[in-house]
Design a protein around this motif. Structure first.
Motif, PDB file in Angstrom:
ATOM      1  N   GLY A   1      -2.677   2.377  -4.154  1.00  0.00           N
ATOM      2  CA  GLY A   1      -2.264   3.579  -4.081  1.00  0.00           C
ATOM      3  C   GLY A   1      -3.194   4.608  -3.571  1.00  0.00           C
ATOM      4  O   GLY A   1      -4.286   4.521  -4.599  1.00  0.00           O
TER       5      GLY A   1
ATOM      6  N   TRP B   1       0.794  -1.115  -0.090  1.00  0.00           N
ATOM      7  CA  TRP B   1       0.020  -0.041   0.100  1.00  0.00           C
ATOM      8  C   TRP B   1       0.888   1.409   0.011  1.00  0.00           C
ATOM      9  O   TRP B   1       1.653   1.517   0.859  1.00  0.00           O
ATOM     10  CB  TRP B   1      -0.848  -0.128   1.109  1.00  0.00           C
ATOM     11  CG  TRP B   1      -1.835   1.070   1.324  1.00  0.00           C
ATOM     12  CD1 TRP B   1      -1.690   2.430   0.687  1.00  0.00           C
ATOM     13  CD2 TRP B   1      -3.181   0.965   2.021  1.00  0.00           C
ATOM     14  NE1 TRP B   1      -3.070   3.142   0.927  1.00  0.00           N
ATOM     15  CE2 TRP B   1      -3.789   2.333   1.820  1.00  0.00           C
ATOM     16  CE3 TRP B   1      -3.664   0.256   2.717  1.00  0.00           C
ATOM     17  CZ2 TRP B   1      -5.008   2.613   2.513  1.00  0.00           C
ATOM     18  CZ3 TRP B   1      -4.906   0.429   3.520  1.00  0.00           C
ATOM     19  CH2 TRP B   1      -5.702   1.690   3.230  1.00  0.00           C
ATOM     20  N   LEU B   2       0.947   2.040  -1.232  1.00  0.00           N
ATOM     21  CA  LEU B   2       1.678   3.149  -1.001  1.00  0.00           C
ATOM     22  C   LEU B   2       0.834   4.249  -0.680  1.00  0.00           C
ATOM     23  O   LEU B   2      -0.235   4.632  -1.423  1.00  0.00           O
ATOM     24  CB  LEU B   2       2.191   3.452  -2.386  1.00  0.00           C
ATOM     25  CG  LEU B   2       3.098   4.660  -2.519  1.00  0.00           C
ATOM     26  CD1 LEU B   2       4.422   4.607  -1.737  1.00  0.00           C
ATOM     27  CD2 LEU B   2       3.683   4.856  -4.200  1.00  0.00           C
TER      28      LEU B   2
ATOM     29  N   GLY C   1      -5.282   2.111  -7.797  1.00  0.00           N
ATOM     30  CA  GLY C   1      -5.165   3.279  -7.103  1.00  0.00           C
ATOM     31  C   GLY C   1      -6.244   4.248  -7.368  1.00  0.00           C
ATOM     32  O   GLY C   1      -6.850   4.166  -8.549  1.00  0.00           O
TER      33      GLY C   1
ATOM     34  N   ILE D   1       6.342   0.316  -5.979  1.00  0.00           N
ATOM     35  CA  ILE D   1       5.294   0.139  -7.113  1.00  0.00           C
ATOM     36  C   ILE D   1       5.776  -0.794  -8.193  1.00  0.00           C
ATOM     37  O   ILE D   1       4.680  -1.923  -8.408  1.00  0.00           O
ATOM     38  CB  ILE D   1       4.847   1.468  -7.903  1.00  0.00           C
ATOM     39  CG1 ILE D   1       4.477   2.336  -6.594  1.00  0.00           C
ATOM     40  CG2 ILE D   1       3.940   1.159  -8.724  1.00  0.00           C
ATOM     41  CD1 ILE D   1       4.472   4.007  -7.082  1.00  0.00           C
TER      42      ILE D   1
ATOM     43  N   ALA E   1       1.900   5.534  -8.732  1.00  0.00           N
ATOM     44  CA  ALA E   1       1.510   4.387  -9.592  1.00  0.00           C
ATOM     45  C   ALA E   1       1.493   4.835 -11.036  1.00  0.00           C
ATOM     46  O   ALA E   1       1.843   4.121 -11.990  1.00  0.00           O
ATOM     47  CB  ALA E   1       0.338   3.688  -8.931  1.00  0.00           C
TER      48      ALA E   1
ATOM     49  N   GLY F   1      -0.062   8.153  -3.703  1.00  0.00           N
ATOM     50  CA  GLY F   1       0.456   6.783  -4.002  1.00  0.00           C
ATOM     51  C   GLY F   1      -0.253   6.464  -5.384  1.00  0.00           C
ATOM     52  O   GLY F   1       0.379   5.556  -6.108  1.00  0.00           O
TER      53      GLY F   1
END
Length: 231
Positions: A89, A60-61, A203, A77, A97, A93
């Motif tokens: 994301g 998980w960004l 995302g 990523i 991505a 995030g």
């Protein structure tokens, strides 16, 4: 380390609302029966993503860019995208991505983010025409998309804290390379995307994690956690 451990990639700050919300959201998912755990991974600690993130089952960004180590974030990523690990994301995030995919899948060599490189020739992520800092609004998902299936319906309410998003100019090149834009606001502006070729890679520009601060688990977070639990 269990394959069900999620790497929460970002530079943690108690001042960032999303950073406080994400562990709460994942705890709700765990309390709901999903066999997951999680660990924060600072971007500065990602030097070799393939080895630094090898023990994690999902990525998980998080929001709050610019990141201390942008290459570490982008590497996380790419690692999730290429290894088939679930990826989610949110806010920054999601922006990164799009940036990573543009550079490494769509082969836009000069792909850049306006927040950190405003004078670059290929600004794949640009400043929004209207700020979305502490703004809420309706989000619409494309029928039968991963985001729609994960959400359980074709719309949701989104809470934002951002000033940047994907540039419409690069959408054709990104779509040609395999990215699918599947979320929009009421004005038709892109608010999310996914990779149909990947088991779970998506995302969104808003922050569904914030629902946890109201005692709720957003279905997008639950879907990601479920994908991580079964990875």
């Amino acid at each position: 380390m269990s394959a069900r451990v999620i790497a929460i990639v970002g530079d943690y700050s108690e001042k960032v609302t999303a950073h406080r919300a994400i562990p709460k959201a994942l705890q709700f998912a765990k309390d709901g029966g999903l066999d997951i755990d999680w660990k924060w991974v600072a971007t500065r600690d990602i030097k070799n993503p393939a080895s630094d993130l090898a023990g994690f089952g999902a990525v998980w960004l998080t929001p709050a860019s610019p990141y201390e180590n942008a290459e570490g974030a982008l590497g996380a990523i790419r690692f999730a995208r290429q290894s088939g690990r679930p990826f989610f994301g949110t806010c920054g995030g999601f922006q990164h991505a799009v940036l990573e995919f543009a550079a490494n899948a769509a082969h836009i060599a000069g792909a850049a983010h306006a927040e950190t490189d405003p004078n670059a020739a290929d600004l794949v992520v640009t400043r929004l025409s209207c700020s979305l800092v502490e703004v809420s609004g309706k989000i619409h998902f494309e029928k039968d998309s991963l985001l729609a299936r994960s959400n359980g319906s074709e719309s949701t309410e989104g809470e934002y804290h951002c000033n940047y998003g994907p540039s419409p100019s690069y959408r054709p090149a990104l779509e040609k390379a395999g990215m699918r834009f599947t979320a929009w606001d009421d004005a038709g502006e892109v608010r999310g995307a996914e990779l149909p070729s990947h088991p779970f890679f998506c995302g969104v520009l808003f922050q569904p994690e914030r629902a946890s601060l109201k005692g709720e688990l957003h279905p997008l977070v639950r879907a990601f956690a479920a994908a991580a639990a079964s990875a």
